[in-house]
Write an enzyme that holds these catalytic residues in place. Structure first.
Site, short mmCIF file in Angstrom:
data_model
loop_
_atom_site.label_atom_id
_atom_site.label_comp_id
_atom_site.label_asym_id
_atom_site.label_seq_id
_atom_site.Cartn_x
_atom_site.Cartn_y
_atom_site.Cartn_z
N LYS A 153 -8.73 1.11 -6.65
CA LYS A 153 -7.98 0.13 -5.85
C LYS A 153 -7.98 0.55 -4.37
O LYS A 153 -8.22 -0.27 -3.49
CB LYS A 153 -6.54 0.00 -6.34
CG LYS A 153 -6.42 -0.47 -7.78
CD LYS A 153 -4.98 -0.73 -8.18
CE LYS A 153 -4.08 0.50 -8.21
NZ LYS A 153 -4.42 1.50 -9.23
N ARG A 189 4.04 -3.01 -9.86
CA ARG A 189 3.57 -2.18 -10.96
C ARG A 189 4.38 -2.39 -12.23
O ARG A 189 4.11 -1.77 -13.25
CB ARG A 189 3.72 -0.73 -10.52
CG ARG A 189 2.47 0.09 -10.77
CD ARG A 189 2.71 1.38 -10.10
NE ARG A 189 1.79 2.41 -10.32
CZ ARG A 189 1.03 2.93 -9.36
NH1 ARG A 189 1.03 2.42 -8.17
NH2 ARG A 189 0.28 3.95 -9.64
N ARG A 220 -11.21 13.92 -9.00
CA ARG A 220 -10.84 13.38 -7.69
C ARG A 220 -10.35 14.50 -6.76
O ARG A 220 -9.62 15.39 -7.18
CB ARG A 220 -9.74 12.33 -7.88
CG ARG A 220 -9.29 11.72 -6.56
CD ARG A 220 -8.66 10.39 -6.76
NE ARG A 220 -7.31 10.45 -7.32
CZ ARG A 220 -6.54 9.39 -7.47
NH1 ARG A 220 -6.98 8.20 -7.14
NH2 ARG A 220 -5.34 9.51 -7.98
N ARG A 238 -4.66 16.18 -6.20
CA ARG A 238 -3.29 15.65 -6.19
C ARG A 238 -2.53 16.22 -7.36
O ARG A 238 -3.08 16.34 -8.46
CB ARG A 238 -3.35 14.11 -6.31
CG ARG A 238 -3.16 13.40 -5.01
CD ARG A 238 -3.46 11.93 -5.13
NE ARG A 238 -2.63 11.22 -6.09
CZ ARG A 238 -2.63 9.90 -6.22
NH1 ARG A 238 -3.41 9.16 -5.46
NH2 ARG A 238 -1.88 9.31 -7.12
N ARG A 277 0.38 9.08 -16.83
CA ARG A 277 0.21 7.93 -15.93
C ARG A 277 -0.49 6.78 -16.66
O ARG A 277 -0.16 5.61 -16.45
CB ARG A 277 -0.59 8.34 -14.68
CG ARG A 277 0.23 9.22 -13.76
CD ARG A 277 -0.63 9.90 -12.74
NE ARG A 277 -1.13 9.00 -11.73
CZ ARG A 277 -2.20 9.25 -10.97
NH1 ARG A 277 -2.89 10.37 -11.15
NH2 ARG A 277 -2.58 8.39 -10.06
P1 AMP Z 1 -0.68 5.64 -6.72
O1 AMP Z 1 -1.17 6.36 -5.51
O2 AMP Z 1 -0.72 4.15 -6.56
O3 AMP Z 1 -1.38 6.11 -7.98
O4 AMP Z 1 0.87 6.00 -6.88
C1 AMP Z 1 1.28 7.33 -7.09
C2 AMP Z 1 2.69 7.36 -7.64
O5 AMP Z 1 3.59 6.74 -6.70
C3 AMP Z 1 2.92 6.64 -8.94
O6 AMP Z 1 2.54 7.40 -10.08
C4 AMP Z 1 4.43 6.40 -8.88
O7 AMP Z 1 5.15 7.58 -9.15
C5 AMP Z 1 4.64 6.06 -7.40
N1 AMP Z 1 4.48 4.61 -7.16
C6 AMP Z 1 3.54 4.01 -6.38
N2 AMP Z 1 3.69 2.68 -6.38
C7 AMP Z 1 4.74 2.42 -7.20
C8 AMP Z 1 5.39 1.22 -7.64
N3 AMP Z 1 4.98 0.01 -7.24
N4 AMP Z 1 6.46 1.34 -8.46
C9 AMP Z 1 6.90 2.54 -8.87
N5 AMP Z 1 6.32 3.71 -8.53
C10 AMP Z 1 5.25 3.66 -7.68
#
Ligand code: AMP
Length: 215
Positions: A13, A88, A125, A158, A169
């Site tokens: 994404k 999400r 990654r 990360r 996740r």
């Molecule tokens: P990402 O970089 O999109 O994979 O997001 C990393 C982490 O940020 C996720 O595993 C959640 O802990 C938090 N996070 C990001 N976006 C959201 C969202 N829309 N709702 C809840 N937690 C989020």
């Protein structure tokens, strides 16, 4: 153009968002990136989110909605935006479209990738902790070895890309995020691309969808 990128963690994404942002001249709002920066800068939001993000769980719907609403007030969002990682959960999707919040969505691109592919992608990654640029040890290595091509910073894994957190996740994705495909399909604004293809092939599919929307 107001668009949402949907898909499991590691679907690409963020990578597609960068390309779309350049093409359309609208900003990407990545809630994960905003939260990671908040953690790095030890802000109040960062302090609340740190443990949750490191376990691979979701921060609260209310907190993330406030983060997005705050970012959307910025001037650069007035002609549209790309939402990466938000919504999400069904609750977030419903809250954003409520009369009160009125965060518009014209269409949604769902990047479909199998769990096996996700595990292999996320475990390889590497990210730049300074500028956020993403690499993969096999499919997208940095030409500067373990340093970022853009800013020279040493690349890191990360914390939430560790094997047990990746599995958590994915579980969270299937339970809470995957139902959103149905939600948007019912609104007839969902377009799915095959995310396991090469980067260029995925980009071509995404650009094709965007092109059709603009006509
Ligand atoms: P990402 O970089 O999109 O994979 O997001 C990393 C982490 O940020 C996720 O595993 C959640 O802990 C938090 N996070 C990001 N976006 C959201 C969202 N829309 N709702 C809840 N937690 C989020």
């Amino acid at each position: 153009m107001k668009l949402v990128l949907l898909g499991p963690p590691g679907a690409g994404k963020g990578t597609q968002a960068v390309k779309l942002s350049e093409k359309l001249g609208i900003p990407t709002i990545s809630t994960g990136e905003i939260i990671r920066n908040a953690i790095k800068n030890e802000t109040p939001v960062g302090k609340i989110a740190k443990d949750t993000i490191e376990r691979g769980e979701l921060v609260s719907d209310e907190l993330v909605l406030e983060i997005v609403k705050d970012r959307l007030k910025d001037d650069d969002c007035k002609d549209g935006y790309i939402l990466d990682g938000f919504p999400r959960t069904l609750a977030q999707a419903e809250m954003m479209q409520s009369v009160e919040n009125n965060i518009g969505v014209d269409f949604v691109i769902n990047i479909d990738v199998s769990d096996d592919e996700i595990v292999s992608r996320l475990s390889g990654r590497r990210v730049c902790p300074s500028c956020g640029k993403t690499y993969h040890v096999v499919s997208l290595p940095s030409s500067c070895g373990d340093k970022c091509e853009a800013c020279g910073e040493k690349l890191i894994v990360r914390k939430d890309d560790s094997p047990e957190v990746i599995l958590n996740r994915l579980k969270v994705y299937h339970e809470l995020t995957a139902p959103l495909t149905r939600f948007y399909d019912e609104q007839k604004i969902l377009y799915t691309v095959k995310g396991a293809e090469s980067l260029d092939a995925v980009t071509a599919q995404v650009m094709d969808i965007v092109g059709r929307q603009r006509r």
